[in-house]
Design an enzyme around this catalytic site. Sequence first.
Site, short mmCIF file in Angstrom:
data_model
loop_
_atom_site.label_atom_id
_atom_site.label_comp_id
_atom_site.label_asym_id
_atom_site.label_seq_id
_atom_site.Cartn_x
_atom_site.Cartn_y
_atom_site.Cartn_z
N ASP A 147 -13.57 45.66 6.96
CA ASP A 147 -13.54 46.88 5.98
C ASP A 147 -12.15 47.17 5.71
O ASP A 147 -11.20 46.75 6.16
CB ASP A 147 -13.92 48.21 6.94
CG ASP A 147 -14.24 49.59 5.94
OD1 ASP A 147 -14.51 49.35 4.60
OD2 ASP A 147 -14.79 50.41 6.53
N ASN A 202 -24.46 49.43 0.75
CA ASN A 202 -23.60 48.90 -0.27
C ASN A 202 -24.20 48.66 -1.51
O ASN A 202 -23.57 48.66 -2.48
CB ASN A 202 -22.84 47.69 0.07
CG ASN A 202 -21.96 47.58 1.46
OD1 ASN A 202 -21.56 46.95 2.30
ND2 ASN A 202 -21.12 48.91 1.48
C1 IPE Z 1 -15.01 45.99 2.99
O1 IPE Z 1 -14.08 46.70 2.17
C2 IPE Z 1 -15.90 45.12 1.80
C3 IPE Z 1 -17.25 45.40 1.79
C4 IPE Z 1 -18.09 46.48 2.29
C5 IPE Z 1 -18.02 44.31 1.13
P1 IPE Z 1 -14.32 48.07 1.22
O2 IPE Z 1 -14.77 47.69 -0.19
O3 IPE Z 1 -15.27 48.95 1.98
O4 IPE Z 1 -12.89 48.64 1.20
P2 IPE Z 1 -12.55 50.01 1.43
O5 IPE Z 1 -13.29 50.77 2.40
O6 IPE Z 1 -12.73 50.71 0.10
O7 IPE Z 1 -10.94 50.21 1.54
MG MG Z 2 -15.06 50.53 3.15
#
Ligand code: IPE
Ligand code: MG
Length: 221
Positions: A2, A50
């Site tokens: 994350d 996601n």
């Molecule tokens: C994690 O980073 C990547 C995935 C979920 C694939 P994020 O995209 O959640 O990064 P932040 O939370 O916006 O910083």
């Molecule tokens: Mg994230």
Amino acid sequence: MDGNGRWAKARGLERVSGHAEGAESVRACLEYAVEKGLKYLSLYAFSEENWNRPTQEVEALMELLMRYIEQELPLMMKHNIRCIALGNRSRLSDSVNAALDSVMAKTAANTGTTLVVFLSYSGKWDILQAVKKAASQLTPQELLSLEPQDFERFLVTADIPDPDLLIRTSGELRISNFLLWQGAYTEFYFTDTLWPDFRKPQFQEALDEYARRDRRYGKVK
Ligand code: IPE
Ligand code: MG
């Protein structure tokens, strides 16, 4: 994994640049897992939730994943890494599924570190699909006498052990629907480090902290 988006934002970059840099962390951590002789390295790469991100970001993540798999195959073969993907595969595109099937087939006989990629995965989804599978395969009597160890074989993780250590980066303090059943006795390690900055020294720090934990599993010493 994350913090990719925040890593990019802090540099005035697009979120996808954070994901690309995060892929470098995956490479570094996988190498380190091999060096350390870890039997399993699991990555929560993409959750069921996601899917609710903007289409453009979802597509960029899937592209990145396919590119990563293709680029890393020689390294996986060299280091005897077996790669498996777990999750709700029915939601993934044909091209992503084909890339996953291919890397799994090619690395199936490798006997070193197993890299488990959780994709389109959520803990609630896993438990529910296990319940449905159990209900369709067992008699009502068998269902009523199910014990945890009988139920576990219906989870998508049936062939891999429960995780010893779960690392969450970027300062978030929650499980976010990851391995809800399998994580019952997992040790948690939280760090403010954003995933693109999480490399070998940070991984080592987490392993050192894990080595200091006292795992009692509810018992007394
Ligand atoms: C994690 O980073 C990547 C995935 C979920 C694939 P994020 O995209 O959640 O990064 P932040 O939370 O916006 O910083
Ligand atoms: Mg994230």
